[in-house]
Design a protein around this motif. Sequence first.
Motif, PDB file in Angstrom:
ATOM      1  N   HIS A   5    -102.128  13.871  17.525  1.00  0.00           N
ATOM      2  CA  HIS A   5    -102.380  13.914  18.965  1.00  0.00           C
ATOM      3  C   HIS A   5    -101.365  13.046  19.709  1.00  0.00           C
ATOM      4  O   HIS A   5    -100.886  13.421  20.777  1.00  0.00           O
ATOM      5  CB  HIS A   5    -103.807  13.467  19.293  1.00  0.00           C
ATOM      6  CG  HIS A   5    -104.856  14.414  18.798  1.00  0.00           C
ATOM      7  ND1 HIS A   5    -104.790  15.775  18.965  1.00  0.00           N
ATOM      8  CD2 HIS A   5    -106.007  14.194  18.124  1.00  0.00           C
ATOM      9  CE1 HIS A   5    -105.843  16.352  18.422  1.00  0.00           C
ATOM     10  NE2 HIS A   5    -106.602  15.407  17.898  1.00  0.00           N
ATOM     11  N   GLN A   6    -101.042  11.907  19.135  1.00  0.00           N
ATOM     12  CA  GLN A   6    -100.060  11.028  19.780  1.00  0.00           C
ATOM     13  C   GLN A   6     -98.714  11.738  19.908  1.00  0.00           C
ATOM     14  O   GLN A   6     -98.086  11.720  20.968  1.00  0.00           O
ATOM     15  CB  GLN A   6     -99.900   9.732  19.003  1.00  0.00           C
ATOM     16  CG  GLN A   6     -98.951   8.763  19.684  1.00  0.00           C
ATOM     17  CD  GLN A   6     -98.803   7.464  18.920  1.00  0.00           C
ATOM     18  OE1 GLN A   6     -98.857   7.448  17.693  1.00  0.00           O
ATOM     19  NE2 GLN A   6     -98.621   6.384  19.643  1.00  0.00           N
ATOM     20  N   ARG A  12     -95.441  16.311  25.271  1.00  0.00           N
ATOM     21  CA  ARG A  12     -95.758  16.932  26.569  1.00  0.00           C
ATOM     22  C   ARG A  12     -95.335  16.042  27.740  1.00  0.00           C
ATOM     23  O   ARG A  12     -94.792  16.525  28.729  1.00  0.00           O
ATOM     24  CB  ARG A  12     -97.248  17.234  26.666  1.00  0.00           C
ATOM     25  CG  ARG A  12     -97.693  18.410  25.851  1.00  0.00           C
ATOM     26  CD  ARG A  12     -99.201  18.591  25.956  1.00  0.00           C
ATOM     27  NE  ARG A  12     -99.672  19.645  25.107  1.00  0.00           N
ATOM     28  CZ  ARG A  12     -99.953  20.881  25.516  1.00  0.00           C
ATOM     29  NH1 ARG A  12     -99.823  21.183  26.778  1.00  0.00           N
ATOM     30  NH2 ARG A  12    -100.380  21.789  24.666  1.00  0.00           N
ATOM     31  N   LEU A  13     -95.612  14.758  27.622  1.00  0.00           N
ATOM     32  CA  LEU A  13     -95.269  13.845  28.716  1.00  0.00           C
ATOM     33  C   LEU A  13     -93.762  13.713  28.893  1.00  0.00           C
ATOM     34  O   LEU A  13     -93.265  13.673  30.026  1.00  0.00           O
ATOM     35  CB  LEU A  13     -95.914  12.481  28.489  1.00  0.00           C
ATOM     36  CG  LEU A  13     -97.440  12.456  28.599  1.00  0.00           C
ATOM     37  CD1 LEU A  13     -97.959  11.067  28.233  1.00  0.00           C
ATOM     38  CD2 LEU A  13     -97.888  12.850  30.002  1.00  0.00           C
ATOM     39  N   LYS A  14     -93.037  13.653  27.791  1.00  0.00           N
ATOM     40  CA  LYS A  14     -91.575  13.553  27.899  1.00  0.00           C
ATOM     41  C   LYS A  14     -90.977  14.834  28.473  1.00  0.00           C
ATOM     42  O   LYS A  14     -90.046  14.778  29.283  1.00  0.00           O
ATOM     43  CB  LYS A  14     -90.972  13.214  26.539  1.00  0.00           C
ATOM     44  CG  LYS A  14     -91.274  11.781  26.127  1.00  0.00           C
ATOM     45  CD  LYS A  14     -90.761  11.461  24.740  1.00  0.00           C
ATOM     46  CE  LYS A  14     -91.112  10.029  24.364  1.00  0.00           C
ATOM     47  NZ  LYS A  14     -90.635   9.677  23.014  1.00  0.00           N
ATOM     48  N   LEU A  20     -89.818  17.069  35.742  1.00  0.00           N
ATOM     49  CA  LEU A  20     -89.985  16.464  37.061  1.00  0.00           C
ATOM     50  C   LEU A  20     -88.645  15.995  37.627  1.00  0.00           C
ATOM     51  O   LEU A  20     -88.389  16.138  38.825  1.00  0.00           O
ATOM     52  CB  LEU A  20     -90.983  15.302  36.996  1.00  0.00           C
ATOM     53  CG  LEU A  20     -91.370  14.675  38.324  1.00  0.00           C
ATOM     54  CD1 LEU A  20     -91.954  15.717  39.281  1.00  0.00           C
ATOM     55  CD2 LEU A  20     -92.375  13.560  38.091  1.00  0.00           C
ATOM     56  N   ASP A  21     -87.778  15.470  36.765  1.00  0.00           N
ATOM     57  CA  ASP A  21     -86.434  15.096  37.229  1.00  0.00           C
ATOM     58  C   ASP A  21     -85.714  16.312  37.799  1.00  0.00           C
ATOM     59  O   ASP A  21     -85.032  16.223  38.825  1.00  0.00           O
ATOM     60  CB  ASP A  21     -85.615  14.488  36.081  1.00  0.00           C
ATOM     61  CG  ASP A  21     -86.071  13.096  35.693  1.00  0.00           C
ATOM     62  OD1 ASP A  21     -86.737  12.431  36.517  1.00  0.00           O
ATOM     63  OD2 ASP A  21     -85.755  12.670  34.560  1.00  0.00           O
ATOM     64  N   GLY A  49    -102.195  19.374  30.244  1.00  0.00           N
ATOM     65  CA  GLY A  49    -102.291  19.612  28.805  1.00  0.00           C
ATOM     66  C   GLY A  49    -102.343  18.313  28.026  1.00  0.00           C
ATOM     67  O   GLY A  49    -103.099  18.180  27.059  1.00  0.00           O
ATOM     68  N   ALA A  50    -101.541  17.337  28.434  1.00  0.00           N
ATOM     69  CA  ALA A  50    -101.573  16.024  27.790  1.00  0.00           C
ATOM     70  C   ALA A  50    -102.937  15.367  27.995  1.00  0.00           C
ATOM     71  O   ALA A  50    -103.489  14.749  27.074  1.00  0.00           O
ATOM     72  CB  ALA A  50    -100.460  15.131  28.346  1.00  0.00           C
TER      73      ALA A  50
END
Length: 106
Positions: A5-6, A12-14, A20-21, A49-50
């Motif tokens: 999960h980590q 997903r966050l990266k 977003l950039d 999703g994250a």
Amino acid sequence: MKPQHQVAVLRRLKNARGHLDGVIRMVEDEVYCPEVMKQLSAVQGAVQGANRLMLRNHLETCVAEAMQAGRTADIVDELMEALRFDPGPPALGLEPAPQVEPGVSA
């Protein structure tokens, strides 16, 4: 946190950060609004999703352990609090246009 999960949450966050950039550059370049909105929706989906993966991890670890330990009431309260941070499925948030009967002015 479960390692799988980590890894998935961080991926997903990266990806969302990089996306977003790109959206920021689109706004700076004054790209057509609906195109920016489409990309913002994709970023929101990645973050959501994250969040869902974090919830899954919580259920599989903390909640399961608390249930086995007999702390049902405590964990239900904690889970209800955690669910406040899950927006659920995306919604448009737009009201439908009012229906006007023929021959009646709005």
